[in-house]
Design a protein around this motif. Structure first.
Motif, PDB file in Angstrom:
ATOM      1  N   THR A  62      12.006  49.977  77.145  1.00 43.46           N
ATOM      2  CA  THR A  62      12.602  50.983  76.260  1.00 43.46           C
ATOM      3  C   THR A  62      13.620  51.829  77.016  1.00 43.46           C
ATOM      4  O   THR A  62      14.732  52.087  76.543  1.00 43.46           O
ATOM      5  CB  THR A  62      11.521  51.877  75.643  1.00 43.46           C
TER       6      THR A  62
ATOM      7  N   GLU B  28       7.380  50.596  78.224  1.00 42.59           N
ATOM      8  CA  GLU B  28       8.111  51.845  78.466  1.00 42.59           C
ATOM      9  C   GLU B  28       9.312  51.603  79.368  1.00 42.59           C
ATOM     10  O   GLU B  28      10.385  52.207  79.184  1.00 42.59           O
ATOM     11  CB  GLU B  28       7.188  52.890  79.080  1.00 42.59           C
TER      12      GLU B  28
ATOM     13  N   GLU C  94      10.724  49.560  68.581  1.00 44.02           N
ATOM     14  CA  GLU C  94      10.166  49.920  69.889  1.00 44.02           C
ATOM     15  C   GLU C  94      11.244  50.003  70.971  1.00 44.02           C
ATOM     16  O   GLU C  94      11.221  50.905  71.805  1.00 44.02           O
ATOM     17  CB  GLU C  94       9.117  48.886  70.299  1.00 44.02           C
ATOM     18  N   PHE C  95      12.192  49.061  70.962  1.00 43.73           N
ATOM     19  CA  PHE C  95      13.150  48.961  72.061  1.00 43.73           C
ATOM     20  C   PHE C  95      14.594  49.246  71.645  1.00 43.73           C
ATOM     21  O   PHE C  95      15.463  49.360  72.513  1.00 43.73           O
ATOM     22  CB  PHE C  95      13.077  47.574  72.701  1.00 43.73           C
TER      23      PHE C  95
END
Length: 589
Positions: free
Chosen positions: A83, A80, A178-179
């Motif tokens: 990200t 997280e 995801e990123f």
């Protein structure tokens, strides 16, 4: 044209900058990556438009012995955090690329752990190269395997195994979903399988428009890697070496030759740099610290994509010590450099160059033409759509005048100093100040620039403490960055020039030359003395000469301009490309 064609990169080694522990205990994540959020504004303020950050993913030590490709290293935080970090970069208009360590894994990677557990019955037996249960290693695994660089800590992946290819391609897809990453720098690309790289390129074209693949390549014909089937770019170690040694030796011929040598490979958009996490800082390598100015003018204006390694914009030192890269990868506190753009001439120069490059398309897309060349002065043009930008650099301690062909303009302005010169007879007559450089653009056609003070002077420090060894004497050590010299903690081993210099936090000016390098230098010396000198017919056209004749003719031209060092001789001997040598010989005036 893609974003990376006009990018200006900032390079961060996060485990170092964040001050993470050297070893990963795989404990509760510590959110150190969040401490880098303030750096995003700094990156933008000095004119960088892209960030290369890595290694990032779970590993046991320095980051290149991967444990989990899909988990941020717990010493840096959580997925997280990563990200959010990439999102914050994107909000500032900064693209982000990650380190992709796909040539090898660490010993804690799940596939290797399964082989340790299930031995011959492991379903991952063919994920690695040459697993041999008749052998053993220092870890007493009861089997041996291929590694990278001679280090069993780094287990060589079998990149020809379709399962491995599919797994790594899925990792790339995961990083994008995801990123939202914009590209990957491929670690140790010079030893990656070419079919594997083709698979990565197909995945890159699938996951995101303009997804960039840049590879770590040291020596060789870069066009083998940079083409429509494999990578978009590679690290330009050839220019890296030429930029600092060309200034230390007062030899702009080396830099100009390197540019021509690279251009003979094709129209490649290479990743240019003057230092990184594997090599000593440019401020440490330069014998004359004032050369920081012309070195960076060239970095930002020669063909390729420029990159700044974190902290070097402040003019910090960084020296390899006892084969350790720790001093190259320091923890820095951004608040300590809060006013650097206003008070630090190194930072002011980098920031000014970033602005100039962003507003001068010819520096990203223009053709290259050499205009004037001596050992101590160098001028070239970048031409685009009828606009000529002229770049001048001077490594001498005295000012120099240069009379150069200009473009279709009545007046030129120096973007760093604000100096204006009139075009007379389609030429400009400019003064290039001592140990400096300038970027001349047509007045009125380009954005107005605010002149900045960019003079870089020696830093005053107390007398350096010297090691009491014979190596502390001044010696000239030729740089070697071959793959075999990389270590588990340093991906590239470089032999630097060891000469006394004043600088911040200087402990020793000595570097140690390895036995292998000594043997190579000795062999080269014996060879050069044993061979008969090549005779050159002065009436023979360069195109009709052999490689040996061209090399001899170039050395003779160099000798007429001043002393020829051993490094200069080596640079000529290493060039065995006929067309490149022809162009080099023709460059002498």
């Amino acid at each position: 044209m893609s974003w990376y064609n006009e990018a200006i990169f900032y390079h961060i080694y996060p485990l170092g900058l964040c001050g993470a522990p050297k070893q990963n205990e795989y404990t509760t994540p510590v959110h150190r990556l969040n401490t880098l959020l303030p750096w995003i504004n700094h990156i933008k303020e000095i004119g960088c438009t892209a960030l290369y950050i890595g290694p990032l993913f779970e590993s046991v030590g320095h980051g290149y012995e991967t444990t989990d490709y899909k988990k941020l290293d717990s010493r840096l935080g959580t997925n997280e955090d990563l990200t959010a970090f990439v999102k914050a970069c994107h909000e500032k208009g900064i693209k982000v690329i990650f380190d992709g360590v796909f040539n090898h894994t660490g010993r804690d990677f799940f596939a290797f752990k399964d082989i340790q557990k299930n031995r011959e019955h492991s379903q991952y037996l063919n994920w690695y190269c040459n697993v041999n249960f008749w052998g053993n290693n220092e870890y007493n695994d009861g089997f041996s395997y291929d590694n990278w660089g001679g280090y069993n800590l780094l287990v060589k992946l079998n990149q020809r195994n379709p399962e491995v290819q599919n797994y790594i391609c899925d990792v790339i897809r995961y990083w994008v979903s995801e990123f939202d990453v914009d590209g990957i720098r491929l670690d140790a690309a010079d030893v990656l399988d070419f079919d594997f790289m083709r698979a990565l390129r197909r995945t890159a074209e699938e996951v995101k428009p303009d997804f960039w693949l840049m590879g770590e390549v040291i020596h060789g014909d870069y066009s083998r890697w940079v083409n429509g089937e494999t990578l978009h770019s590679v690290t330009n170690y050839a220019l890296h070496k030429a930029l600092y040694s060309g200034h230390n030796d007062h030899n702009y011929f080396e830099i100009a030759h390197t540019v021509k040598y690279l251009q003979n490979m094709g129209n490649l958009d290479l990743y240019n740099f003057v230092d990184n996490h594997d090599v000593e800082r440019i401020y440490t390598k330069l014998s004359n610290k004032a050369h920081f100015n012309p070195v960076h003018v060239l970095l930002y204006t020669l063909p390729g994509v420029p990159s700044i390694y974190y902290g070097s914009e402040f003019g910090i030192e960084g020296r390899k010590e006892r084969s350790s890269d720790d001093s190259l990868r320091p923890a820095l506190v951004l608040a300590d450099y809060a006013d650097a753009k206003e008070t630090n001439p190194c930072t002011a120069l980098v920031a000014a160059l970033g602005k100039i490059r962003q507003n001068t398309p010819a520096l990203s897309y223009g053709s290259y033409a050499e205009l004037q060349l001596t050992n101590r002065q160098f001028a070239f043009a970048r031409d685009l759509d009828g606009v000529r930008v002229v770049v001048t650099v001077n490594n001498d301690d005295n000012d120099a005048w240069m009379n150069l062909p200009a473009g279709n303009a009545s007046e030129y302005v120096g973007t760093l100093t604000g100096q204006k010169v009139s075009v007379e007879g389609e030429r400009i007559n400019v003064c290039v100040h001592a140990n400096s450089g300038e970027i001349w653009v047509p007045a009125g056609d380009m954005p107005e620039y605010t002149p900045v003070k960019v003079e870089v002077k020696e830093k005053a420090v107390k007398e350096s403490v010297k090691e009491e060894t014979p190596a502390a004497e001044e010696t000239a050590v030729a740089e070697e960055t071959t793959v075999a010299e990389k270590t588990s903690a340093t991906k590239t081993e470089e032999k630097e020039t060891a000469s006394e210099s004043t600088g911040v936090n200087t402990i020793s000016t000595a570097t140690k030359e390895t036995a292998a390098t000594e043997e190579k230098v000795t062999e080269a010396s014996e060879k050069s003395t044993a061979e008969e000198p090549v005779k050159v017919d002065p009436n023979k056209a360069p195109e009709d000469m052999t490689v040996e004749e061209l090399q001899a003719a170039i050395l003779a031209k160099m000798a007429s301009n001043g002393p020829v060092t051993d490094q200069m001789k080596k640079t000529v001997d290493d060039n065995i490309w006929h067309d490149s040598l022809v162009n080099w010989l023709k460059s002498f005036r």
